[in-house]
Design an enzyme around this catalytic site. Structure first.
Site, PDB file in Angstrom:
ATOM      1  N   ASP A  45       4.981   0.181  12.026  1.00 55.45           N
ATOM      2  CA  ASP A  45       3.717  -0.393  11.413  1.00 55.45           C
ATOM      3  C   ASP A  45       3.404  -1.848  11.971  1.00 55.45           C
ATOM      4  O   ASP A  45       2.581  -2.589  11.434  1.00 55.45           O
ATOM      5  CB  ASP A  45       3.813  -0.219  10.109  1.00 55.45           C
ATOM      6  N   ARG A  93       1.472  14.258  13.713  1.00 56.34           N
ATOM      7  CA  ARG A  93       1.758  14.014  12.176  1.00 56.34           C
ATOM      8  C   ARG A  93       1.775  15.356  11.443  1.00 56.34           C
ATOM      9  O   ARG A  93       1.202  15.312  10.529  1.00 56.34           O
ATOM     10  CB  ARG A  93       0.983  13.059  11.556  1.00 56.34           C
ATOM     11  N   ARG A 112      -8.547  -0.167   4.953  1.00 59.60           N
ATOM     12  CA  ARG A 112      -7.740   0.712   4.390  1.00 59.60           C
ATOM     13  C   ARG A 112      -6.375   0.084   4.115  1.00 59.60           C
ATOM     14  O   ARG A 112      -6.131   0.865   2.913  1.00 59.60           O
ATOM     15  CB  ARG A 112      -7.617   1.815   5.477  1.00 59.60           C
ATOM     16  N   CYS A 150      -3.992  12.306  13.463  1.00 62.38           N
ATOM     17  CA  CYS A 150      -4.853  11.202  13.488  1.00 62.38           C
ATOM     18  C   CYS A 150      -4.535  10.388  14.737  1.00 62.38           C
ATOM     19  O   CYS A 150      -3.892  10.977  15.613  1.00 62.38           O
ATOM     20  CB  CYS A 150      -4.473  10.272  12.094  1.00 62.38           C
ATOM     21  N   LYS A 183       0.747  -1.409  -0.131  1.00 63.52           N
ATOM     22  CA  LYS A 183       0.098   0.150   0.090  1.00 63.52           C
ATOM     23  C   LYS A 183       0.816   1.228  -0.050  1.00 63.52           C
ATOM     24  O   LYS A 183       0.690   2.109  -0.691  1.00 63.52           O
ATOM     25  CB  LYS A 183      -1.076  -0.055   1.303  1.00 63.52           C
ATOM     26  N   ASN A 184       1.857   1.444   0.861  1.00 67.06           N
ATOM     27  CA  ASN A 184       2.431   2.424   0.891  1.00 67.06           C
ATOM     28  C   ASN A 184       3.584   2.813   0.078  1.00 67.06           C
ATOM     29  O   ASN A 184       4.369   3.726  -0.429  1.00 67.06           O
ATOM     30  CB  ASN A 184       3.278   2.491   2.335  1.00 67.06           C
TER      31      ASN A 184
END
Ligand code: EPU
Length: 423
Positions: free
Chosen positions: A306, A123, A398, A118, A23-24
């Site tokens: 993560d 962030r 997500r 968030c 994803k990233n």
């Protein structure tokens, strides 16, 4: 009403699972399509909601997108007309900030909603903005939007105060057309940054030093279209390694890039998990209770933040006391209370979580607060006695491609149910 996963604990994971594209890496690569006036084809794109949201963001700017296979996305920015990233979409996905660099680079203009904090922390994006200003852009923040304008960006030296991942990616994409040489110092080393640079170089950009703290970019006039295959998702791969270890399973994790997961792999080995490289991937097996090991998150090649919540689940069941130190995000321990509801014994002191391993967890309803925390709670459900109801699975979707389906293939008992979130 909301959706939840009902997980029945106690089943060992067995079989093989294929890791999807990262994803990233996919999101910055999608943003890089803005730099090209012809269609770009990206293969191995994960089918996750952030990718969907990013497609809508690009579509709103006039980019045409088309799925030409279940994991191949064609993006055509020849029809780019809008330079605005609206609040609704950036709010749903902070990575929307990634359009800022390429828009200023190609169009000399951008208007991007200022991403707020968030659940996992404040962030900020100050380093993205500082870098753009050094390149010659004029930046204003008004009514919640970042307005950036530049006639022509000029190469310069940018020292990043922190090796920010999306900040490095934004500045790389902004500087590919800048006049002369741009040097980014203290750049992020993450494999996702290296994958973006690989694609930009295939497009004709002149970049060197990716994967080191100093990246040099020499501006070019234009970029050409490419077909690029996204690297495997190291966080998804790592999540399956931990899941298998937790359930004392035996799983072959396929399409995993072992070199991207050295920090996790060595910590798993220290904890007594057995890992074997095979032709198609990495086999993980585990027969005994894990040993307690300390972990400290750090930018790549350190232990990834993560994977911190997922690893904490393993340590919750370990023999002995472990300390997990979170150094990247100030508030990434929101899963602790939920794990404690399942019987874990974890105390948070500042940036440390002190975990006293327990022999077993017991199922209960829990609520996810963010993407990686929700994965951790599902993992806890796989080993907790009885039934665990994990609410807030929107977070999970997500960033994990068919997590439920892949776990079921491995023998997990997990299904989606409706719950009343007010109780
Ligand atoms: N930071 C600043 N100023 C900036 C930018 C960052 O102070 O201008 C600080 C942050 O507050 C944080 C640290 O620098 O303390 C690192 O943040 P970074 O900018 O590297 O994070 P990011 O680029 O916003 C990406 C991933 C995250 C992942 C982090 C860290 C993407 C789209 N997101 O975020 O992924 O946790 O790097 O590795 O690449 C996830 O997938 O669940 C996720 C949150």
């Amino acid at each position: 009403m909301g959706r939840a996963y009902k997980v029945e604990g106690g089943w060992r994971l067995k079989g093989r699972v294929k890791v999807s594209g990262a994803k990233n890496a996919a999101l910055p690569l999608m943003a890089s399509s803005l730099l090209v006036e012809k269609p770009v084809v990206l293969e191995n794109i994960p089918r996750v909601r952030d990718v969907k949201t990013f497609s809508l963001l690009l579509e709103g700017m006039g980019v045409k997108y088309e799925w030409i296979s279940p994991s191949t996305l064609k993006l055509d920015a020849s029809t780019l007309k809008e330079v605005k990233a609206p609040h609704e979409l950036v709010r749903a996905m902070r990575a929307g900030i990634l359009v800022l660099g390429p828009l200023v680079g190609r169009m000399g203009e951008a208007q991007v909603s200022f991403p707020g904090g968030c659940a996992i922390g404040a962030r900020p994006v100050d380093q993205h903005l500082k870098g753009l200003e050094l390149l010659g852009a004029e930046i204003k923040v008004e009514r919640g939007y970042i307005y950036a304008k530049a006639k022509k960006l000029k190469g310069t030296r940018i020292y990043l105060d922190v090796p920010t991942v999306t900040g490095t990616e934004n500045l790389l994409m902004a500087s590919v057309f800048a006049e002369g040489e741009t040097v980014i110092e203290n750049a992020a080393l993450e494999p996702e940054v290296v994958d973006l640079v690989k694609a930009l170089k295939e497009m004709g950009a002149e970049i060197e030093g990716e994967g080191t703290p100093t990246i040099r970019v020499r501006g070019v006039k234009e970029l050409r279209p490419i077909t690029h295959r996204v690297i495997p998702d190291r966080i998804e791969g790592g999540t399956f390694l931990i899941a298998s270890a937790l359930t004392k399973g035996n799983v072959l994790v396929e399409d995993i890039e072992v070199g991207h997961l050295e920090a996790l792999i060595s910590k798993l080995e220290e904890a007594g998990v057995i890992l074997h490289k095979e032709n198609q991937g990495l086999r993980v097996s585990s027969y005994s209770r894990p040993k307690a090991v300390d972990v400290r998150t750090a930018p790549y090649p350190g232990f990834p933040t993560d994977l911190q919540p997922q690893f904490m689940v393993l340590m919750s069941l370990a023999q002995g006391l472990s300390v997990i130190t979170e150094t990247i995000f100030e508030n990434r321990f929101l899963h602790v209370n939920e794990l404690n509801r399942l019987g874990a014994k974890i105390k948070v002191q500042g940036q440390n979580a002190i975990i006293e391993g327990v022999p077993h967890l017991t199922g209960a309803p829990v609520m996810s607060t963010d993407l990686r925390a929700s994965a951790a709670l599902v993992l806890a459900g796989l080993v907790a006695e009885g039934e665990t109801l994990v609410g807030g699975i929107d977070h999970l979707e997500r960033g994990y491609d068919d997590f439920k389906g892949k776990l079921r293939e491995l023998g997990a008992r997990i299904e989606e149910v409706e719950i009343d979130e007010n109780h």
